[in-house]
Design an enzyme around this catalytic site. Structure first.
Site, PDB file in Angstrom:
ATOM      1  N   SER A  62       0.828  -1.203   0.000  1.00 31.62           N
ATOM      2  CA  SER A  62       0.000   0.000   0.000  1.00 31.62           C
ATOM      3  C   SER A  62       0.861   1.252   0.000  1.00 31.62           C
ATOM      4  O   SER A  62       2.045   1.222   0.369  1.00 31.62           O
ATOM      5  CB  SER A  62      -0.918   0.012   1.232  1.00 31.62           C
ATOM      6  OG  SER A  62      -1.853  -1.037   1.185  1.00 31.62           O
ATOM      7  N   HIS A 113      -1.951 -15.422   2.317  1.00 35.41           N
ATOM      8  CA  HIS A 113      -2.212 -16.762   1.787  1.00 35.41           C
ATOM      9  C   HIS A 113      -1.259 -17.174   0.672  1.00 35.41           C
ATOM     10  O   HIS A 113      -1.299 -18.319   0.233  1.00 35.41           O
ATOM     11  CB  HIS A 113      -3.670 -16.917   1.340  1.00 35.41           C
ATOM     12  CG  HIS A 113      -4.175 -15.851   0.436  1.00 35.41           C
ATOM     13  ND1 HIS A 113      -5.174 -14.992   0.799  1.00 35.41           N
ATOM     14  CD2 HIS A 113      -3.815 -15.495  -0.815  1.00 35.41           C
ATOM     15  CE1 HIS A 113      -5.424 -14.161  -0.190  1.00 35.41           C
ATOM     16  NE2 HIS A 113      -4.610 -14.445  -1.179  1.00 35.41           N
ATOM     17  N   GLN A 219      -6.516 -15.008  -6.344  1.00 36.63           N
ATOM     18  CA  GLN A 219      -5.505 -13.950  -6.489  1.00 36.63           C
ATOM     19  C   GLN A 219      -4.538 -14.273  -7.615  1.00 36.63           C
ATOM     20  O   GLN A 219      -4.164 -13.397  -8.401  1.00 36.63           O
ATOM     21  CB  GLN A 219      -4.746 -13.755  -5.178  1.00 36.63           C
ATOM     22  CG  GLN A 219      -3.708 -12.628  -5.256  1.00 36.63           C
ATOM     23  CD  GLN A 219      -3.200 -12.213  -3.906  1.00 36.63           C
ATOM     24  OE1 GLN A 219      -3.917 -12.269  -2.909  1.00 36.63           O
ATOM     25  NE2 GLN A 219      -1.943 -11.817  -3.854  1.00 36.63           N
TER      26      GLN A 219
END
Length: 222
Positions: A62, A113, A219
């Protein structure tokens, strides 16, 4: 002014976050100054840009202003000895900042994950001088889905969920606070507080645009 905080060095980046009204507390300033973002990105030359950056496996780190906002909002619960969960811990950057804020005696668990990102984050933490904290369990990096069971004083979520997951609410201590992006097309950061009696209060902080909270298979396909 968040997007105008880019600096040429880590210290300049943090100083710009303060001058733009994003960092307010000395504790957050010290913690972010102690963690060099260059250790947690793929391109060191872009490390101090105030923008998200790709870290592989369809994941990003981020923008620094969002990590600063998260740290400031969670700060009342980031005392020495606190337990913190970072869901979608990515490159490990915020885990390092949170570790600085809950030391001594605190514990930060980062969960991701994608195992390759967990390995990447552990190497980054070691490069940033936090190998001992990883070794002694003050920092724990796990490949999993976030359902760890332990009550956490603070929870940060680094990807947007359509709704707030019950599993995370159950893991939030009483009292405790969660900082989480919620929504699909329209997303907001929500600050979720649980009081000593288990009552929940929700407050929208700001509109955002985060990658979705998903599983490994989804993802990797995106």
């Amino acid at each position: 002014m968040a997007w105008f905080s880019t600096g040429r060095t880590n210290s300049q980046l943090i100083a710009n976050l303060k001058s733009n009204g994003i960092c307010h507390s000395d504790r957050v300033m010290r913690a972010m100054n102690a963690v060099d973002r260059a250790h947690y990105v793929l391109s060191r030359e872009d490390a101090y840009e105030d923008s998200p950056q790709y870290i592989g496996h369809n994941a990003t780190i981020s923008a620094p202003h969002m990590h600063a906002y998260a740290s400031e909002h969670l700060l009342p619960y980031l005392r020495p000895g606190a337990k913190v969960l970072d869901v979608g811990s990515g490159s490990g950057y915020l885990v390092a900042v949170l570790h600085r804020l809950v030391s001594p005696g605190g514990k930060v668990v980062g969960i991701e994950h994608i195992k390759e990102l967990v390995d990447f984050s552990v190497e980054n933490l070691k490069k940033d001088g936090l190998g001992a904290a990883v070794g002694n369990g003050e920092i724990v990096m796990i490949a999993g889905d976030g359902r760890l069971g332990c009550p956490y004083d603070a929870i940060h979520v680094g990807a947007a969920a359509p709704t707030v997951p019950d599993a995370l609410l159950e893991q939030l201590a009483s009292p405790g606070r969660m900082f989480i992006p919620v929504g699909t097309y329209m997303q907001y950061i929500e600050q979720i507080d649980k009081d000593a009696h288990g009552n929940i209060q929700r407050k929208k902080i700001m509109g955002v645009r985060y990658v979705p909270l998903t599983d490994r298979e989804m993802q990797e396909q995106n």
